[in-house]
Enzyme design. Structure first.
Site, short mmCIF file in Angstrom:
data_model
loop_
_atom_site.label_atom_id
_atom_site.label_comp_id
_atom_site.label_asym_id
_atom_site.label_seq_id
_atom_site.Cartn_x
_atom_site.Cartn_y
_atom_site.Cartn_z
N SER A 67 0.87 -1.19 -0.03
CA SER A 67 0.10 0.06 0.08
C SER A 67 0.90 1.24 -0.07
O SER A 67 1.54 1.42 0.96
CB SER A 67 -0.82 0.14 1.16
OG SER A 67 -2.04 -0.82 1.15
N HIS A 77 -3.10 0.58 -4.72
CA HIS A 77 -2.47 -0.19 -5.32
C HIS A 77 -2.88 -0.18 -6.94
O HIS A 77 -4.05 -0.43 -7.59
CB HIS A 77 -3.37 -1.64 -4.89
CG HIS A 77 -3.01 -2.07 -3.65
ND1 HIS A 77 -2.08 -2.97 -3.38
CD2 HIS A 77 -3.31 -1.63 -2.36
CE1 HIS A 77 -1.64 -3.15 -2.12
NE2 HIS A 77 -2.42 -2.29 -1.29
N HIS A 108 -5.89 -8.88 -1.97
CA HIS A 108 -6.02 -9.29 -0.71
C HIS A 108 -7.16 -10.19 -0.71
O HIS A 108 -8.17 -10.40 -1.31
CB HIS A 108 -6.24 -7.99 0.22
CG HIS A 108 -5.27 -7.03 -0.10
ND1 HIS A 108 -5.07 -6.14 -1.17
CD2 HIS A 108 -4.14 -6.76 0.93
CE1 HIS A 108 -4.10 -5.41 -0.75
NE2 HIS A 108 -3.41 -5.85 0.36
N TYR A 162 -9.30 -10.05 1.87
CA TYR A 162 -10.61 -9.31 2.44
C TYR A 162 -11.38 -8.63 1.27
O TYR A 162 -12.45 -8.54 1.17
CB TYR A 162 -10.31 -8.04 3.33
CG TYR A 162 -9.08 -7.19 2.85
CD1 TYR A 162 -9.68 -6.17 1.97
CD2 TYR A 162 -7.87 -7.07 3.16
CE1 TYR A 162 -8.74 -5.07 1.24
CE2 TYR A 162 -7.10 -5.96 2.79
CZ TYR A 162 -7.81 -4.95 1.69
OH TYR A 162 -6.64 -4.19 1.34
N GLU A 163 -10.64 -8.85 -0.11
CA GLU A 163 -11.54 -8.35 -1.17
C GLU A 163 -12.37 -9.37 -1.78
O GLU A 163 -13.17 -9.21 -2.71
CB GLU A 163 -10.47 -7.83 -2.50
CG GLU A 163 -9.83 -6.72 -1.93
CD GLU A 163 -8.61 -6.20 -2.97
OE1 GLU A 163 -9.09 -5.77 -4.08
OE2 GLU A 163 -7.47 -6.51 -2.89
N ALA A 202 2.40 -2.27 4.26
CA ALA A 202 1.98 -1.22 5.47
C ALA A 202 1.43 -2.13 6.45
O ALA A 202 0.78 -3.00 6.44
CB ALA A 202 1.18 -0.38 4.79
N MET A 239 -2.44 -7.32 6.74
CA MET A 239 -3.46 -8.15 6.01
C MET A 239 -3.04 -8.77 4.79
O MET A 239 -3.66 -9.10 3.79
CB MET A 239 -4.78 -7.12 5.61
CG MET A 239 -5.43 -6.66 6.92
SD MET A 239 -6.78 -5.38 6.47
CE MET A 239 -6.95 -4.75 7.81
N SER A 240 -1.70 -9.08 4.77
CA SER A 240 -1.14 -9.71 3.33
C SER A 240 -0.06 -10.30 3.82
O SER A 240 0.43 -10.86 4.92
CB SER A 240 -0.56 -8.45 2.44
OG SER A 240 0.15 -7.45 2.99
N ASN A 290 0.97 3.00 11.03
CA ASN A 290 0.30 3.43 12.27
C ASN A 290 0.54 2.59 13.29
O ASN A 290 1.08 1.50 13.15
CB ASN A 290 -1.45 3.58 11.83
CG ASN A 290 -1.61 1.90 11.28
OD1 ASN A 290 -1.38 1.49 10.35
ND2 ASN A 290 -2.30 1.48 12.51
N HIS A 349 -7.65 4.22 6.65
CA HIS A 349 -6.93 3.86 5.50
C HIS A 349 -5.94 5.02 4.96
O HIS A 349 -4.87 4.94 4.53
CB HIS A 349 -7.64 3.56 4.61
CG HIS A 349 -6.72 2.73 3.44
ND1 HIS A 349 -5.80 1.82 3.62
CD2 HIS A 349 -6.82 2.96 1.94
CE1 HIS A 349 -5.12 1.46 2.37
NE2 HIS A 349 -5.77 2.18 1.40
N1 HPA Z 1 -3.89 -3.43 10.98
C1 HPA Z 1 -3.81 -3.94 9.86
N2 HPA Z 1 -3.55 -3.98 8.81
C2 HPA Z 1 -2.65 -3.05 8.82
C3 HPA Z 1 -2.53 -1.94 9.89
C4 HPA Z 1 -3.23 -2.38 10.97
O1 HPA Z 1 -3.04 -1.37 11.99
N3 HPA Z 1 -2.25 -0.80 9.19
C5 HPA Z 1 -1.60 -1.05 8.05
N4 HPA Z 1 -2.31 -2.48 7.81
#
Ligand code: HPA
Length: 275
Positions: free
Chosen positions: A30, A61, A83, A85-86, A113, A211-212, A235, A247
């Site tokens: 990302s 992306h 991903h 989740y998509e 990320a 998530m990847s 973050n 996001h």
């Molecule tokens: N959690 C899950 N996936 C993420 C995060 C997070 O805090 N930041 C970037 N991808």
């Protein structure tokens, strides 16, 4: 047609478009895709044109495969990924890695990320992935094993290959860049975690969450590739951060570290000891 045949078809298509075999593959997460613009003598291919390739709808992306020269080596960059989740299946999520493996690429750097769980981490930190915890809720190797890809029960004790880890550390040192090291925990998403989940993950030994990466790493190991991993801590994870997650923050931090992230990856590629 089966997975092997589909991956083979995609690989053959790529070899018809790209002048030589890349020495290393880079998957850019990302907001980290800008590095692909630095390649020279580029061949840019849209995922949508590659047979059977999954195409992401997630903002940030790009969905392009870029081949070209970087730091004196011929590389292939995946600008963006799909991903779980998509709604993509585990097989689809890891399809590009299958194709890269069949292409004969032995080295892969997987980036993402991630949310920082380790209290020593700050947004903008870069973390070399030392190991992972698979909490995706699935394993991409589930189902009948195709021996043409790899063995039924692949070892994961050096999933992020020790030589690749050493190279990332050396690259950071040569650039005088601070580098964190840690364990990445992969979750399905798309909701961010609850603070209780993050406390649980910390107890489990995780330093960053995302998530990847985990499925791709498992499949790359299945195919005998050397994997390197870098997380951009975009973050602080839920409950560690004082504010709500979104996001936009993830993308904004990725933007801020673009230069240092790119220089680390460039140096890593330069130092790579390809056989
Ligand atoms: N959690 C899950 N996936 C993420 C995060 C997070 O805090 N930041 C970037 N991808």
């Amino acid at each position: 047609m089966g997975l092997y045949e589909n991956a083979h078809e995609a690989m053959s298509w790529l070899t018809s478009k790209v002048p030589s075999q890349p020495e290393v593959a880079l998957i850019l997460g990302s907001g980290l895709g800008a590095l692909a613009d630095e390649l020279t003598d580029r061949v840019v291919l849209d995922y949508k044109d590659i047979p059977h390739f999954p195409v992401s709808g997630v903002e940030g992306h790009a969905g392009k495969l870029v081949c070209g020269n970087l730091a004196g080596r011929y590389v292939v960059v995946m600008q963006g990924r799909v991903h779980y989740y998509e709604g993509w299946t585990p097989e689809e999520v890891t399809f590009p890695v299958r194709v890269l493996g069949l292409w004969g690429i032995r080295n892969i750097l997987i980036t993402n990320a991630a949310g920082g769980i380790n209290p020593d981490f700050m947004p903008g930190d870069l973390m070399m992935i030392h190991d992972h915890i698979n909490l995706m809720g699935y394993n991409p190797l589930r189902g009948e094993n195709d021996e043409r890809f790899g063995t039924r029960f692949p070892d994961m004790s050096d999933a992020y290959h020790h030589e690749m880890r050493a190279l990332i550390v050396r690259a950071a040192r040569e650039l005088n860049l601070p580098l964190k090291t840690g364990v990445y925990i992969g979750v399905p998403g798309p909701s961010y975690e609850s603070p209780a989940e993050i406390r649980a993950f910390a107890t489990m030994g995780a330093d960053a969450v995302g998530m990847s990466t985990v499925p791709e790493t498992i499949v790359a190991n299945h195919m005998g590739m050397r994997v390197a991993g870098i997380s951009c801590i975009s973050n602080l994870a839920a409950g560690i951060s004082k504010h709500k997650l979104d996001h936009e923050e993830v993308k904004a931090t990725a933007d801020l570290v673009r230069e240092t992230f790119s220089s680390l990856v460039r140096k890593f590629v330069e130092l790579l000891d390809t056989p």
